[in-house]
Motif scaffolding. Structure first.
Motif, PDB file in Angstrom:
ATOM      1  N   GLY A 123       2.396  34.920   8.134  1.00 18.42           N
ATOM      2  CA  GLY A 123       2.072  34.091   9.290  1.00 18.42           C
ATOM      3  C   GLY A 123       0.653  33.570   9.236  1.00 18.42           C
ATOM      4  O   GLY A 123       0.374  32.417   9.598  1.00 18.42           O
ATOM      5  N   TYR A 124      -0.257  34.402   8.748  1.00 18.11           N
ATOM      6  CA  TYR A 124      -1.654  33.974   8.588  1.00 18.11           C
ATOM      7  C   TYR A 124      -1.759  32.853   7.558  1.00 18.11           C
ATOM      8  O   TYR A 124      -2.448  31.848   7.779  1.00 18.11           O
ATOM      9  N   GLY A 125      -1.088  33.004   6.426  1.00 17.62           N
ATOM     10  CA  GLY A 125      -1.144  31.969   5.403  1.00 17.62           C
ATOM     11  C   GLY A 125      -0.558  30.657   5.876  1.00 17.62           C
ATOM     12  O   GLY A 125      -1.127  29.579   5.651  1.00 17.62           O
ATOM     13  N   LEU A 126       0.602  30.721   6.550  1.00 25.32           N
ATOM     14  CA  LEU A 126       1.233  29.494   7.029  1.00 25.32           C
ATOM     15  C   LEU A 126       0.437  28.838   8.144  1.00 25.32           C
ATOM     16  O   LEU A 126       0.441  27.600   8.290  1.00 25.32           O
ATOM     17  N   SER A 127      -0.243  29.646   8.943  1.00 23.69           N
ATOM     18  CA  SER A 127      -1.005  29.106  10.059  1.00 23.69           C
ATOM     19  C   SER A 127      -2.334  28.510   9.623  1.00 23.69           C
ATOM     20  O   SER A 127      -2.775  27.493  10.172  1.00 23.69           O
ATOM     21  N   ARG A 128      -2.956  29.109   8.623  1.00 22.55           N
ATOM     22  CA  ARG A 128      -4.280  28.634   8.209  1.00 22.55           C
ATOM     23  C   ARG A 128      -4.208  27.521   7.169  1.00 22.55           C
ATOM     24  O   ARG A 128      -4.871  26.494   7.308  1.00 22.55           O
ATOM     25  N   TYR A 129      -3.402  27.730   6.130  1.00 18.74           N
ATOM     26  CA  TYR A 129      -3.374  26.777   5.019  1.00 18.74           C
ATOM     27  C   TYR A 129      -2.233  25.790   5.221  1.00 18.74           C
ATOM     28  O   TYR A 129      -1.209  25.819   4.521  1.00 18.74           O
ATOM     29  N   THR A 130      -2.401  24.921   6.193  1.00 15.45           N
ATOM     30  CA  THR A 130      -1.336  23.976   6.546  1.00 15.45           C
ATOM     31  C   THR A 130      -1.175  22.859   5.529  1.00 15.45           C
ATOM     32  O   THR A 130      -0.148  22.169   5.531  1.00 15.45           O
ATOM     33  N   ARG A 131      -2.169  22.637   4.677  1.00 15.66           N
ATOM     34  CA  ARG A 131      -2.100  21.564   3.679  1.00 15.66           C
ATOM     35  C   ARG A 131      -1.728  22.081   2.292  1.00 15.66           C
ATOM     36  O   ARG A 131      -1.782  21.325   1.320  1.00 15.66           O
ATOM     37  N   ALA A 132      -1.375  23.342   2.193  1.00 12.06           N
ATOM     38  CA  ALA A 132      -1.007  23.907   0.892  1.00 12.06           C
ATOM     39  C   ALA A 132       0.327  23.327   0.432  1.00 12.06           C
ATOM     40  O   ALA A 132       1.206  23.011   1.250  1.00 12.06           O
ATOM     41  N   PRO A 133       0.519  23.177  -0.882  1.00  5.31           N
ATOM     42  CA  PRO A 133       1.795  22.664  -1.396  1.00  5.31           C
ATOM     43  C   PRO A 133       2.964  23.571  -0.999  1.00  5.31           C
ATOM     44  O   PRO A 133       2.888  24.797  -1.128  1.00  5.31           O
ATOM     45  N   GLY A 134       4.040  22.969  -0.509  1.00 11.12           N
ATOM     46  CA  GLY A 134       5.220  23.729  -0.116  1.00 11.12           C
ATOM     47  C   GLY A 134       5.129  24.369   1.250  1.00 11.12           C
ATOM     48  O   GLY A 134       6.014  25.152   1.624  1.00 11.12           O
ATOM     49  N   HIS A 135       4.091  24.037   2.013  1.00  3.45           N
ATOM     50  CA  HIS A 135       3.921  24.662   3.334  1.00  3.45           C
ATOM     51  C   HIS A 135       5.096  24.360   4.251  1.00  3.45           C
ATOM     52  O   HIS A 135       5.678  25.260   4.869  1.00  3.45           O
ATOM     53  N   LYS A 136       5.466  23.080   4.350  1.00  9.32           N
ATOM     54  CA  LYS A 136       6.554  22.704   5.249  1.00  9.32           C
ATOM     55  C   LYS A 136       7.885  23.297   4.795  1.00  9.32           C
ATOM     56  O   LYS A 136       8.713  23.690   5.624  1.00  9.32           O
ATOM     57  N   THR A 137       8.088  23.384   3.488  1.00  6.23           N
ATOM     58  CA  THR A 137       9.341  23.946   2.972  1.00  6.23           C
ATOM     59  C   THR A 137       9.460  25.420   3.311  1.00  6.23           C
ATOM     60  O   THR A 137      10.518  25.887   3.771  1.00  6.23           O
ATOM     61  N   LEU A 138       8.381  26.170   3.086  1.00  6.59           N
ATOM     62  CA  LEU A 138       8.397  27.601   3.407  1.00  6.59           C
ATOM     63  C   LEU A 138       8.604  27.826   4.901  1.00  6.59           C
ATOM     64  O   LEU A 138       9.353  28.726   5.310  1.00  6.59           O
ATOM     65  N   LEU A 139       7.944  27.017   5.715  1.00  2.00           N
ATOM     66  CA  LEU A 139       8.096  27.160   7.159  1.00  2.00           C
ATOM     67  C   LEU A 139       9.514  26.824   7.599  1.00  2.00           C
ATOM     68  O   LEU A 139      10.103  27.510   8.449  1.00  2.00           O
ATOM     69  N   LEU A 140      10.095  25.790   6.992  1.00  2.00           N
ATOM     70  CA  LEU A 140      11.468  25.400   7.324  1.00  2.00           C
ATOM     71  C   LEU A 140      12.459  26.489   6.920  1.00  2.00           C
ATOM     72  O   LEU A 140      13.398  26.804   7.671  1.00  2.00           O
ATOM     73  N   VAL A 141      12.253  27.088   5.759  1.00  2.00           N
ATOM     74  CA  VAL A 141      13.138  28.168   5.301  1.00  2.00           C
ATOM     75  C   VAL A 141      13.025  29.374   6.237  1.00  2.00           C
ATOM     76  O   VAL A 141      14.032  30.013   6.576  1.00  2.00           O
TER      77      VAL A 141
ATOM     78  N   GLY B  46      -1.184  30.911  15.327  1.00  2.00           N
ATOM     79  CA  GLY B  46      -1.515  29.513  15.578  1.00  2.00           C
ATOM     80  C   GLY B  46      -1.958  29.247  16.994  1.00  2.00           C
ATOM     81  O   GLY B  46      -2.781  28.353  17.235  1.00  2.00           O
ATOM     82  N   SER B  47      -1.434  30.006  17.962  1.00  2.00           N
ATOM     83  CA  SER B  47      -1.786  29.789  19.362  1.00  2.00           C
ATOM     84  C   SER B  47      -2.944  30.657  19.828  1.00  2.00           C
ATOM     85  O   SER B  47      -3.463  30.443  20.924  1.00  2.00           O
ATOM     86  N   THR B  48      -3.357  31.648  19.004  1.00  2.00           N
ATOM     87  CA  THR B  48      -4.388  32.586  19.433  1.00  2.00           C
ATOM     88  C   THR B  48      -5.708  32.396  18.694  1.00  2.00           C
ATOM     89  O   THR B  48      -6.784  32.497  19.299  1.00  2.00           O
ATOM     90  N   VAL B  49      -5.636  32.127  17.414  1.00  2.00           N
ATOM     91  CA  VAL B  49      -6.847  32.031  16.594  1.00  2.00           C
ATOM     92  C   VAL B  49      -7.231  30.566  16.438  1.00  2.00           C
ATOM     93  O   VAL B  49      -6.488  29.788  15.819  1.00  2.00           O
ATOM     94  N   PRO B  50      -8.366  30.134  16.968  1.00  2.00           N
ATOM     95  CA  PRO B  50      -8.784  28.732  16.790  1.00  2.00           C
ATOM     96  C   PRO B  50      -9.249  28.474  15.367  1.00  2.00           C
ATOM     97  O   PRO B  50      -9.789  29.360  14.699  1.00  2.00           O
ATOM     98  N   ARG B  51      -9.053  27.262  14.907  1.00  2.00           N
ATOM     99  CA  ARG B  51      -9.439  26.912  13.545  1.00  2.00           C
ATOM    100  C   ARG B  51     -10.952  26.952  13.362  1.00  2.00           C
ATOM    101  O   ARG B  51     -11.455  27.145  12.258  1.00  2.00           O
ATOM    102  N   GLU B  52     -11.697  26.751  14.441  1.00  2.00           N
ATOM    103  CA  GLU B  52     -13.152  26.842  14.333  1.00  2.00           C
ATOM    104  C   GLU B  52     -13.600  28.236  13.912  1.00  2.00           C
ATOM    105  O   GLU B  52     -14.665  28.397  13.298  1.00  2.00           O
ATOM    106  N   LEU B  53     -12.784  29.240  14.239  1.00  2.00           N
ATOM    107  CA  LEU B  53     -13.142  30.606  13.862  1.00  2.00           C
ATOM    108  C   LEU B  53     -13.077  30.790  12.353  1.00  2.00           C
ATOM    109  O   LEU B  53     -13.884  31.525  11.765  1.00  2.00           O
ATOM    110  N   TYR B  54     -12.122  30.120  11.688  1.00  2.00           N
ATOM    111  CA  TYR B  54     -12.051  30.182  10.230  1.00  2.00           C
ATOM    112  C   TYR B  54     -13.298  29.559   9.603  1.00  2.00           C
ATOM    113  O   TYR B  54     -13.861  30.088   8.636  1.00  2.00           O
TER     114      TYR B  54
END
Length: 280
Positions: A97-115, A166-174
């Motif tokens: 969940g951390y990887g999918l939430s933070r690295y939204t531009r990684a290759p295959g992100h949408k596919t992994l999330l859809l699966v 995604g709803s708790t950790v703001p991206r500014e914190l990263y």
């Protein structure tokens, strides 16, 4: 006028309290009656009117359970499955969940999330036969490994943690963590985990209770009675002593006690996490 409104509010609060107490009693009554039956004899259980207070037949009921299986073995077996599975599932789901939430531009992100989302639409029983054949080929039948390791790939857990992070950790914190020198896995453990503790505790509670009550998969995988979990042991007890309701009730209560203890421990962690990990 103010006094009239205050009196109406008091009457409403009193009525609401009485309704909540009545609903609470309605839900607690079956559990109380189970404890009463667990201390009574078979003749007392079926008498009319039924007993409302505790009896003195609990030791005989315990001996009836011991005549079928060691009373505490199924509890130990369930703990041996539920605790490792819960820890592994929560850890893997949080990382995914951390990887999918933070690295939204990684290759295959949408596919992994859809699966991950797609797995929520398929009932587990749909893959029961292929799963059984696969575990047989590996040689894991009649072991606890099929009940623990495959459960780490939980679509529900991944989606839950992805949504929660995604709803708790703001991206500014990263970005702030990167400026302080924390990268990747360090950010997860030292920045994200303290914030998402309530979500981790909620997922752990759900996984623990679901695993403790699981019946179908252990029934297919476990063949030896000495490895039965609590639901399977209760079934064997009900089949052997189909008319001995007090023994069945006592065994049910014994199986509920560890769940209540573990649930209370995780609930305290859940409440403590609500006030920790604030973004500064």
């Amino acid at each position: 006028m103010k006094r009239l409104l205050a009196n109406r509010e008091r009457r409403f609060n009193l009525l609401l309290t009485l309704i909540i107490l009545a609903l609470s009693a309605l839900f607690v009554l079956p559990l109380y009656w189970t404890t009463v039956f667990a201390t009574r004899s078979l003749a007392e259980v079926f008498q009319f009117p039924p007993p409302l207070f505790y009896g003195d037949n609990i030791f005989q009921n315990f001996e009836n359970i011991a005549g079928v299986y060691p009373p505490f073995r199924p509890i130990i077996n369930s703990l041996a499955v539920a605790i490792p599975k819960t820890i592994l599932l929560v850890f893997v789901s949080a990382l995914a969940g951390y990887g999918l939430s933070r690295y939204t531009r990684a290759p295959g992100h949408k596919t992994l999330l859809l699966v991950s989302f797609a797995t929520l639409f398929f009932p587990p029983s749909l893959a029961l036969i292929p799963f059984f054949l696969q575990m047989s080929w590996i040689g894991w039948l009649n072991t606890y490994w099929p009940l623990i390791l495959p459960a780490a790939a939980s679509g529900f857990g991944v989606v839950w943690m992805y949504t929660y992070i995604g709803s708790t950790v703001p991206r500014e914190l990263y970005e702030a963590a990167e400026m302080d020198g924390a990268k990747g896995i360090a950010t997860f453990f030292f920045v994200v985990v303290p914030i998402i503790r309530p979500g981790l505790a909620a997922l752990a509670v759900w996984t623990l209770v679901e695993t403790w009550n699981e019946f179908q998969l252990p029934l297919v995988i476990l063949g030896a009675s000495e490895k039965f979990t609590v639901p399977l042991a209760l079934t064997s007890l009900s089949t052997t002593h189909y008319s001995d309701m007090p023994a069945v009730m006592l065994a049910t209560l014994m199986g509920l006690v560890p769940v209540f203890i573990l649930f209370s421990l995780l609930s305290r962690q859940f409440i403590a996490g609500l006030t920790s990990g604030a973004v500064k």
